[in-house]
Design a protein around this motif. Structure first.
Motif, short mmCIF file in Angstrom:
data_model
loop_
_atom_site.label_atom_id
_atom_site.label_comp_id
_atom_site.label_asym_id
_atom_site.label_seq_id
_atom_site.Cartn_x
_atom_site.Cartn_y
_atom_site.Cartn_z
N MET A 281 -64.86 24.53 22.85
CA MET A 281 -66.13 24.38 22.13
C MET A 281 -66.54 25.67 21.42
O MET A 281 -67.09 25.63 20.33
CB MET A 281 -67.22 23.93 23.11
N LEU B 53 -64.60 27.88 20.03
CA LEU B 53 -63.84 27.96 18.78
C LEU B 53 -64.44 27.02 17.73
O LEU B 53 -64.63 27.40 16.57
CB LEU B 53 -62.36 27.59 19.04
N ALA B 54 -64.76 25.78 18.14
CA ALA B 54 -65.34 24.80 17.21
C ALA B 54 -66.64 25.35 16.62
O ALA B 54 -66.88 25.25 15.41
CB ALA B 54 -65.58 23.49 17.93
N LYS B 55 -67.44 25.96 17.47
CA LYS B 55 -68.73 26.50 17.00
C LYS B 55 -68.52 27.65 16.03
O LYS B 55 -69.24 27.79 15.04
CB LYS B 55 -69.58 26.96 18.19
N ARG B 56 -67.50 28.50 16.29
CA ARG B 56 -67.20 29.62 15.40
C ARG B 56 -66.79 29.11 14.02
O ARG B 56 -67.20 29.65 13.00
CB ARG B 56 -66.09 30.48 16.00
N ILE B 57 -65.95 28.06 14.01
CA ILE B 57 -65.49 27.49 12.74
C ILE B 57 -66.66 26.91 11.95
O ILE B 57 -66.84 27.20 10.76
CB ILE B 57 -64.41 26.41 12.99
N GLU B 58 -67.49 26.11 12.64
CA GLU B 58 -68.62 25.48 11.95
C GLU B 58 -69.62 26.54 11.47
O GLU B 58 -70.19 26.42 10.38
CB GLU B 58 -69.33 24.47 12.87
N TYR C 247 -69.87 16.64 7.04
CA TYR C 247 -68.87 16.16 8.00
C TYR C 247 -68.32 14.83 7.49
O TYR C 247 -68.87 13.76 7.74
CB TYR C 247 -69.49 15.99 9.38
N SER D 17 -64.23 14.68 10.76
CA SER D 17 -65.48 15.33 11.12
C SER D 17 -65.33 16.17 12.40
O SER D 17 -64.25 16.66 12.71
CB SER D 17 -66.57 14.26 11.26
N MET D 18 -66.40 16.31 13.18
CA MET D 18 -66.32 17.06 14.45
C MET D 18 -66.26 16.06 15.61
O MET D 18 -66.64 16.38 16.72
CB MET D 18 -67.51 18.03 14.59
N GLU E 255 -70.83 16.09 20.87
CA GLU E 255 -71.00 16.15 19.41
C GLU E 255 -72.33 16.78 19.01
O GLU E 255 -72.44 17.41 17.95
CB GLU E 255 -70.81 14.75 18.80
N LEU F 121 -72.57 20.32 17.78
CA LEU F 121 -72.00 20.72 16.49
C LEU F 121 -72.76 20.16 15.28
O LEU F 121 -72.57 20.63 14.16
CB LEU F 121 -70.53 20.28 16.41
#
Lengths: 150, 187
Positions: free
Chosen positions: B1, B3-8, B30, B63-64, B81, B84
């Motif tokens: 999670m 990493l996902a937050k860093r990308i978004e 998204y 999407s996410m 979800e 994000l």
């Protein structure tokens, strides 16, 4: 003690979200039964203390209050009545506001007549009883909470 | 999670910078990736080959979203979800796949919608199989025939990217058809 399965977020059984507990073993063998794999008293899985905790914890998982739906199998036959009583008693003690729904193939009149002490206690804990066998000739799939119109 | 937050967060930051630079309204969207879900996958495979749970199917999960084949409760999916959705300013959705029984259970539906709103989901959808018998008109979830009259002349609608586009077995592209087959109900 054996049980058939657990559905932790059932949105088809009763109004709102329910935890559905399926008992294992059934003497009725209704023609056209939806769950014939629950007939065999030796089938299903071993019920353990963890199963009981799982049921109680699932009733409030994610902070959502759920009802308890007990079906089968036949939850009120002599082989399953003790387990059903254990489940409903534990749930009402730990989470008294939980609504309990029970499906049985016996009619309410028949249960009163037989007067099994476990079943009597179960009915005191239960909030709703959906009673009577499934009758293939009276099948009506538009009904809610039951399969035949009797 | 994390990493996902860093990308978004990076996407969101870049949009903010572009907005300032070009004086135009940039935002993170998204996407449902109707065609991209398959074409991007083909390009990815050419470059990186088949990687387990990444490019071993005929589609990318768009999407996410939680990968469509992951089994979990609707509440758990909303929990994941909702962490994000806040990075998107141009549009996003969170959906759950349910049994058709929810159609007769408004209390359960209300519980789910309230849960999603409490978690700040901006746009929430509930997907149920919508099958219609073209012989007798009965509507529910069918396998291959109508449970009321037994007819096999049926229409099967599945909501996969916002559109109810007719029978999914013929109207969807290869990627989205494969996605339908991999989708699981959230229970």
């Amino acid at each position: 003690m054996r049980y058939a399965g657990l559905n932790r977020n059932d949105m088809s059984a009763a109004p709102g979200v329910s935890v559905s507990f399926f008992t294992q073993g059934c003497p009725h063998h209704c023609k056209g039964c939806h769950n014939p794999e629950t007939w065999d008293f030796d089938g299903g899985k071993e019920f353990t203390f963890d199963t009981l905790n799982d049921i109680v914890n699932s009733l409030t998982a994610n902070g959502v209050s759920r009802s308890l739906a007990i079906m089968g199998g036949e939850p009120l036959c002599e082989q399953n009545a003790f387990l059903t009583l254990l489940v409903v008693k534990t749930v009402k003690e730990r989470l008294p506001n939980t609504k309990i729904y029970i499906w049985t193939g016996y009619t309410y009149d028949k249960l009163k007549e037989v007067c099994d002490p476990h079943v009597k206690s179960i009915l005191e804990y239960a909030d709703y009883l959906i009673d009577g066998p499934y009758i293939q000739e009276l099948r009506d799939i538009t009904l809610s909470m039951r399969g035949s119109s009797n | 999670m994390a990493l996902a937050k860093r990308i978004e967060a990076l996407f969101k930051k870049r949009c903010a910078e572009f907005k300032e630079e070009y004086k135009l309204n940039f935002g993170v969207y998204y996407t449902p990736a109707e065609n991209l879900c398959h074409t991007a996958l083909e390009k990815f495979k050419e470059k990186y080959g088949v990687l387990e749970d990444i490019s071993d199917k005929d589609f990318f999960t768009n999407s996410m979203h939680v990968p469509v084949w992951k089994e979990m409760s609707p509440f758990e999916k909303i929990d994941i979800e909702s962490q994000l959705t806040g990075y998107s300013s141009a549009g996003c959705i969170t959906y759950v796949e349910l049994d058709s029984g929810i159609k007769n259970n408004l209390d359960a539906l209300e519980t789910l919608v309230n849960y999603a709103m409490d978690k700040d989901i901006p746009y929430f959808a509930v997907n149920v199989p919508n099958d219609t018998c073209l012989t007798c008109g009965y509507c529910d979830e069918f396998n291959d025939h109508c449970p009321e009259c037994g007819s096999t002349d049926i229409q099967q609608l599945r909501r996969v990217t916002g559109y109810l586009t007719g029978n999914y077995t013929t109207a969807f592209n290869k990627g989205k058809q494969d996605e339908v087959h991999h989708r699981v109900k959230h229970r």
